[in-house]
Structure formats: C-alpha cells, structure tokens
Design a protein around this motif. Structure first.
Motif, PDB file in Angstrom:
ATOM      1  N   GLY A  64      39.524  32.701  -7.038  1.00  0.00           N
ATOM      2  CA  GLY A  64      40.562  33.681  -6.208  1.00  0.00           C
ATOM      3  C   GLY A  64      39.675  33.326  -5.065  1.00  0.00           C
ATOM      4  N   TYR A  65      40.135  31.846  -4.320  1.00  0.00           N
ATOM      5  CA  TYR A  65      40.425  32.306  -3.219  1.00  0.00           C
ATOM      6  C   TYR A  65      39.058  32.134  -2.129  1.00  0.00           C
ATOM      7  N   GLN A  66      37.529  32.255  -2.895  1.00  0.00           N
ATOM      8  CA  GLN A  66      36.760  32.816  -2.352  1.00  0.00           C
ATOM      9  C   GLN A  66      36.055  30.848  -1.402  1.00  0.00           C
ATOM     10  N   PRO A  67      35.155  31.501  -0.345  1.00  0.00           N
ATOM     11  CA  PRO A  67      35.172  30.170   0.373  1.00  0.00           C
ATOM     12  C   PRO A  67      33.567  29.978   0.310  1.00  0.00           C
ATOM     13  N   ILE A  68      33.555  28.723  -0.072  1.00  0.00           N
ATOM     14  CA  ILE A  68      32.506  27.846  -0.468  1.00  0.00           C
ATOM     15  C   ILE A  68      31.483  27.624   0.960  1.00  0.00           C
ATOM     16  N   TRP A  69      32.098  27.794   2.323  1.00  0.00           N
ATOM     17  CA  TRP A  69      31.338  27.186   3.625  1.00  0.00           C
ATOM     18  C   TRP A  69      31.156  28.383   3.984  1.00  0.00           C
ATOM     19  N   VAL A  70      32.254  28.931   4.112  1.00  0.00           N
ATOM     20  CA  VAL A  70      31.680  30.925   4.547  1.00  0.00           C
ATOM     21  C   VAL A  70      31.123  32.151   4.122  1.00  0.00           C
ATOM     22  N   ARG A  71      29.499  32.136   4.710  1.00  0.00           N
ATOM     23  CA  ARG A  71      28.780  33.252   3.840  1.00  0.00           C
ATOM     24  C   ARG A  71      28.408  34.206   5.044  1.00  0.00           C
ATOM     25  N   GLY A  72      28.904  36.044   4.610  1.00  0.00           N
ATOM     26  CA  GLY A  72      28.191  36.925   5.553  1.00  0.00           C
ATOM     27  C   GLY A  72      29.434  36.760   6.834  1.00  0.00           C
ATOM     28  N   GLY A  73      30.622  36.345   6.544  1.00  0.00           N
ATOM     29  CA  GLY A  73      31.660  36.153   7.849  1.00  0.00           C
ATOM     30  C   GLY A  73      31.172  34.907   9.211  1.00  0.00           C
ATOM     31  N   THR A  74      30.047  33.911   8.286  1.00  0.00           N
ATOM     32  CA  THR A  74      29.908  32.629   8.602  1.00  0.00           C
ATOM     33  C   THR A  74      29.712  31.966   8.576  1.00  0.00           C
ATOM     34  N   LEU A  75      30.353  30.607   9.511  1.00  0.00           N
ATOM     35  CA  LEU A  75      30.133  29.211   8.795  1.00  0.00           C
ATOM     36  C   LEU A  75      28.445  29.460   8.570  1.00  0.00           C
ATOM     37  N   GLY A  76      27.793  28.295   7.233  1.00  0.00           N
ATOM     38  CA  GLY A  76      26.698  28.194   7.123  1.00  0.00           C
ATOM     39  C   GLY A  76      26.274  27.271   7.942  1.00  0.00           C
ATOM     40  N   PRO A  77      24.889  26.575   8.018  1.00  0.00           N
ATOM     41  CA  PRO A  77      24.587  25.384   8.337  1.00  0.00           C
ATOM     42  C   PRO A  77      24.769  24.241   7.694  1.00  0.00           C
ATOM     43  N   GLU A  78      25.861  24.700   6.506  1.00  0.00           N
ATOM     44  CA  GLU A  78      25.894  22.584   5.723  1.00  0.00           C
ATOM     45  C   GLU A  78      26.957  22.428   5.912  1.00  0.00           C
ATOM     46  N   ALA A  79      27.818  22.958   7.403  1.00  0.00           N
ATOM     47  CA  ALA A  79      29.369  22.699   8.080  1.00  0.00           C
ATOM     48  C   ALA A  79      28.684  21.873   9.200  1.00  0.00           C
ATOM     49  N   GLN A  80      27.397  21.739   9.979  1.00  0.00           N
ATOM     50  CA  GLN A  80      27.328  21.034  10.464  1.00  0.00           C
ATOM     51  C   GLN A  80      26.507  20.164   9.880  1.00  0.00           C
ATOM     52  N   GLN A  81      25.644  20.540   8.974  1.00  0.00           N
ATOM     53  CA  GLN A  81      25.702  18.845   7.799  1.00  0.00           C
ATOM     54  C   GLN A  81      26.462  18.251   7.771  1.00  0.00           C
ATOM     55  N   LEU A  82      27.428  18.538   7.404  1.00  0.00           N
ATOM     56  CA  LEU A  82      28.949  17.732   6.727  1.00  0.00           C
ATOM     57  C   LEU A  82      29.543  16.926   7.870  1.00  0.00           C
ATOM     58  N   LEU A  83      29.255  16.708   9.393  1.00  0.00           N
ATOM     59  CA  LEU A  83      29.458  16.982  10.398  1.00  0.00           C
ATOM     60  C   LEU A  83      28.739  16.000  10.164  1.00  0.00           C
ATOM     61  N   HIS A  84      27.295  15.576   9.826  1.00  0.00           N
ATOM     62  CA  HIS A  84      26.470  14.455  10.315  1.00  0.00           C
ATOM     63  C   HIS A  84      26.623  13.635   9.977  1.00  0.00           C
ATOM     64  N   LEU A  85      27.199  14.100   8.165  1.00  0.00           N
ATOM     65  CA  LEU A  85      27.458  12.760   7.681  1.00  0.00           C
ATOM     66  C   LEU A  85      28.621  12.373   7.931  1.00  0.00           C
ATOM     67  N   ILE A  86      29.783  12.976   8.193  1.00  0.00           N
ATOM     68  CA  ILE A  86      30.627  12.025   8.356  1.00  0.00           C
ATOM     69  C   ILE A  86      30.657  11.646   9.649  1.00  0.00           C
ATOM     70  N   GLU A  87      29.806  12.013  11.234  1.00  0.00           N
ATOM     71  CA  GLU A  87      29.837  10.763  12.150  1.00  0.00           C
ATOM     72  C   GLU A  87      29.237   9.965  12.133  1.00  0.00           C
ATOM     73  N   THR A  88      27.999   9.935  10.787  1.00  0.00           N
ATOM     74  CA  THR A  88      27.355   8.587  10.583  1.00  0.00           C
ATOM     75  C   THR A  88      27.803   7.672   9.458  1.00  0.00           C
ATOM     76  N   ALA A  89      29.140   7.988   9.234  1.00  0.00           N
ATOM     77  CA  ALA A  89      29.659   7.435   7.679  1.00  0.00           C
ATOM     78  C   ALA A  89      29.460   6.188   7.897  1.00  0.00           C
ATOM     79  N   ASP A  90      29.385   5.267   8.733  1.00  0.00           N
ATOM     80  CA  ASP A  90      29.179   4.012   8.893  1.00  0.00           C
ATOM     81  C   ASP A  90      28.052   3.323   8.115  1.00  0.00           C
ATOM     82  N   ALA A  91      26.998   3.765   7.679  1.00  0.00           N
ATOM     83  CA  ALA A  91      25.810   3.859   7.076  1.00  0.00           C
ATOM     84  C   ALA A  91      26.222   3.499   5.666  1.00  0.00           C
ATOM     85  N   ASP A  92      27.605   4.219   5.124  1.00  0.00           N
ATOM     86  CA  ASP A  92      28.638   4.120   3.669  1.00  0.00           C
ATOM     87  C   ASP A  92      29.146   2.918   3.772  1.00  0.00           C
ATOM     88  N   GLY A  93      29.234   2.118   4.456  1.00  0.00           N
ATOM     89  CA  GLY A  93      30.067   1.654   4.948  1.00  0.00           C
ATOM     90  C   GLY A  93      31.569   1.478   5.236  1.00  0.00           C
TER      91      GLY A  93
END
Length: 528
Positions: A64-93
C-alpha cells in the motif's frame, strides 16, 4: 424538449451531488488530524516516485505504498546506517562508488525538511541502494565448499525479497547493525575488518625469527622490534615495548602476554594490507555459507580443530576435534546431519589398506588381520563374501595392483569408537567418536584422513536426541534417525571471530595463497 428538460434535471441533480460530496470532503479534511494528512501526502508521493523500477514498484504496491525508511514524517536513523554501510562497502570487496553515497547523503539531507516529495525521493533511493547492496553482498564466490543439498548453496535474492527482509525485521536498526541478511560469522568478521582498519600502518621493517623476545632481552633484534613498533630503535625491551606488543596481540585475538614469540612476530610482519586481505578472504568463506544457518546447527572449523553446537544464534556447547592431516585435508562442506550409527564398522580407506594393512600382513602374516579384528570382503556390495587372509595376494595389494575392501569390527578399539554421525555425502566425510584420546590433547589436531573425530561424542548425541539412544546388543551398524535433522557446516577460518575481536590462525592446509590470488582477480561484470 422533453429530453432536454430531463437532461437538465439530471445535470442539476449531479451538480447538487457533487457540491454535497465536496462539502463532505471539506468537512472530512477539516476533521482529519495533521499526521494523517501528512501520511496520506507521503503515501501519494511514494506512489508517484516508485515508478522507475518495476520490481521495487511491485513491492511497494503490495504494501500500500507505505514507506520503510520514513517514520513519523522523518527519516529514521537507519538511513545514516545504510549510508555508512555503502561508504565502507570495500570491506565486502565491493566498490562504494557503485552505490552513489554522495547522492544518498544529499537525499537524506533534502528529506530533513519534511517535504513529502523529498521524503519519497529519499525512500526510493534508500530502498534501491539497499536492495542492490544486499544482492551484491550475497553474491558468493566459489570457495570450494561442497554443498550436499542444493538449498545450502547461497542465492542472490531478488530486490523485492531483500526489501521484504528489511520491512519484516522487528527492528530495522538492529537488522542493519547485525547485517541481518547475512549469517552471523560474516557480520562478526566484517566488524573485525573495520577494527583492523583503525590500526596505523607500521613501518615496513621485518623482524627476524629467533628466540622469544621478552622484557630485559639483550637480543640485537630488540632494536628492530622497536623500530617495527614505531619507537626509537635505541632502547631496551621495556614496559613500553611490552605494552605495544600486548596491544598488537589483542588486535589479533592472541593471548596478550607481551612476549614477542614466533606467532607474534609473524603477525607483526604481516602489515595492515596483508591483514585486511586475510580478513577479506575469510569474509568470502563466511559468505559461501547460507545466509540463514538455521535454528539449530553444528559448526566445525577445521582451522581451529573445534566444533560448536548452536541454538537460536548462540553457541550452547563446544569441543575439540581432530581433523584431516595436511595431505588429506577436511573439506569445507554444508550438509544435513540425519542419523546416528551405533556399533559402527570402520571401512578402512584403500590407501591405508595398501600402506598399512598389506604391509602388516607381509610383515607378520595372516594373524595381523585377526589380532586387529579386521575382516576382508570380496567387494563393496551388501552381498559381499568374507575372504580368508590366506586367499589374498598381499603383494598385489601392497603394490596397488589389487584393491581390497577391509573393515574393522565394532568394539572399543574400533577407529570409529562407539558412534558416528552421518550427513550423507559423496566424499565419505562424517563426525565420529574415537578411542584415541591422546590426539585430542595435541595443540595441532591434524591426524585424520579427512573425517572429524569428536572429543565428546555422547555430548553431541545428547544435544541431538535429548536422551541419547543406546545400542541394542552388539549388532553392528545400528542406524537411528535424528528426530530433528540439523545442518552441519564445516568451514576453514584462518581469521575467525572471537569475543574480543578476531583471532588469526595458522593456514595449516595452505589454502590462503591460492584463494587470495583468485580473490584478487577482478570478478566478472554482472548485470543487475
């Protein structure tokens, strides 16, 4: 004329209904709480933004087009966590630039204003980035693991399945922190790689091997050791040197005794790049296991010569094991432990029949067979005939011109001990009891022909069965099905997770150089 009047009347009624509906809608809008209006606006914005990717669009349509990253009209802290994961993706090769971290950071910043359109754009970019990243991390290289059943082989999930995992997680933040789409070994080793990246690159100075260096040592190598640790070369092996050595030992998961022995010097001479390469290699070995290891499973690490029993992600028991010698290494495998065999025979491998048994008979005569409680069979079928030792051309067996089936009868001296645990496979590998307890006290337990000998087979049986079954008399080969078959994973981790970080182990099978060379070859380009 009559038709026109009827039509006008209909239009008039339609207008009246429309104005009434608009009035009701206005009342409803006025009565609707602000958060509901904001959510409705966000849902509509997500519906509009989702059109670029058919698979992701279907995922959002189903929810029903419900978001998973947005809660209460704002992005949750998980957005920054995902950003950190992709910034360090060289750890995954992986190449971090493939996930456009700058664009993700910009989208997160724009969404901070609360605009439904900006939030929807960030939602779509985060979901697309997450799905692509999960798919790439789950794309395992061939590390030589033997999968006895197809479902153990790692699979690359679809984007929708990757997103469903995030959406169904009880806590999205914990899911990202634990890298919940991978097995726990992978997440722990990735954390170890991140920790080792924090170590400063030391000077490229090699400390020669020799006697253990300790506080008070006057060995000339102390000067080299101090330089390698980044200290002034002139000086003794004092408390500062010992503390620096302890820091290094802790970083590598070794006992922190402050003494520079052979293993400590070898680790010191690694260099940070080589250390990171070894961590990367062992990440690939962990990646080659299924993402979901199961509720209950057995893990054997041949490099550590140790077995663990796991329940609900926690180790509930461990024991020493004996694994294959370097000339007959225990393979990396994934299978299902399905049954226990009590009073087992030991089917002697053909090379041991040739090298040991034939040589023993030629040396001592046919009594060699009876004294060791062996029996000789005509072939490997169920209807095989028993042969007398005197009927065999032992010279032909010793030279390899004749292959012979020999098995040892059940009993206390049987090489299988009292029981063996079977996970059917074409390599003839299994876990088993052993009468030779002395080998389990050795530091390097590399003595078998590939199978895994257990320190405490009855304890494993209790874990599997609750109440371990007993043999009914002395009948050989009594098979008893495990009530709840469990996965068995045999791996080989020369860098392994420990409670304090990671531990570095000796590459007893010399697999690291070959697999590192393969790992450093550029992977084939794949379409998303």
């Amino acid at each position: 004329m009559r038709f026109q009047s009827v039509r006008r009347a209909g239009v008039s009624r339609a207008r009246s209904f429309l104005f009434s509906s608009l009035a009701c809608a206005a009342v409803a809008v006025a009565a609707a709480p602000a958060p509901a209006l904001a959510q409705a606006g966000l849902t509509e914005a997500v519906r509009s933004a989702v059109r670029g990717d058919r698979e992701i669009a279907q995922f959002y349509q189903q929810r029903g087009y419900q978001p998973i990253w947005v809660r209460g009209g704002t992005l949750g802290p998980e957005a920054q966590q995902l950003l950190h994961l992709i910034e360090t993706a060289d750890a995954d090769g992986l190449n971090p630039r493939a996930y456009r971290p700058n664009a993700v950071a910009d989208a997160i910043e724009e969404a901070a204003g609360g605009s439904p359109r900006a939030l929807a754009r960030a939602e779509m970019l985060l979901s697309t980035t997450f799905a692509n990243y999960v798919r790439d991390v789950r794309r395992a290289r061939d590390m030589g693991v033997v999968y006895t059943e197809a479902h153990y082989r790692p699979v690359v999930p679809s984007k929708a399945v990757a997103l469903m995992g995030a959406a169904s997680a009880p806590n999205l933040q914990a899911y990202l922190e634990s890298i919940g789409w991978m097995n726990p070994l992978y997440a722990q080793l990735r954390g170890g790689l991140a920790a080792h990246r924090g170590l400063e690159e030391r000077p490229a100075i090699h400390v020669p091997s020799g006697p253990i260096l300790r506080p008070g040592s006057t060995d000339p190598r102390v000067r080299t050791l101090r330089a390698r640790l980044g200290m002034a070369p002139d000086g003794p092996y004092d408390r500062a040197v010992a503390n620096a050595v302890r820091e290094l030992q802790r970083a590598y998961g070794q006992p922190a005794d402050g003494l520079a022995g052979p293993l400590t010097l070898a680790l010191l001479n690694h260099g940070s790049r080589e250390t990171q390469q070894l961590l990367r290699l062992n990440l690939e070995r962990a990646r080659a296991l299924p993402a979901d290891l199961g509720r209950r499973y057995v893990l054997v690490d041949a490099a550590a010569a140790r077995l663990w029993m796991y329940e609900n992600g926690e180790a509930v028991g461990s024991m020493r094991v004996v694994v294959g010698k370097p000339t007959e290494p225990t393979p990396m495998m994934a299978g299902t432990l399905r049954y226990l065999t009590l009073n087992p025979y030991w089917n002697v491998p053909p090379d041991l029949v040739r090298e040991r048994i034939a040589a023993g008979v030629l040396r001592e005569g046919p009594g060699f067979i009876r004294s060791r409680r062996y029996e000789i069979l005509s072939d490997w079928t169920e209807s095989a005939r028993r042969l007398e030792p005197s009927d065999v051309d032992w010279n032909a067996v010793a030279s390899g011109r004749q292959e012979l089936r020999v098995r040892q009868l059940p009993g206390q001296d049987n090489a299988m001990g009292r029981m063996k645990f079977m996970f059917p496979n074409d390599l003839g590998i299994y876990l088993h009891d052993t009468p030779d307890r002395s080998l389990l006290r050795e530091e390097g337990r590399l003595f078998s022909a590939g199978c895994v000998r257990l320190e405490d087979a009855p304890r494993l049986a209790r874990w599997l069965f609750g109440t371990p079954p007993r043999a009914e008399g002395s009948t050989p080969e009594q098979h008893i099905n495990v009530p709840e078959p469990v996965p068995v994973y045999i791996t080989y981790l020369t860098v392994a997770p420990e409670p304090q970080g990671v531990a570095f182990r000796q590459d007893v099978y010399n697999r690291d150089p070959v697999q590192l060379a393969a790992l450093n070859r550029p992977p084939e380009r794949r379409r998303r």
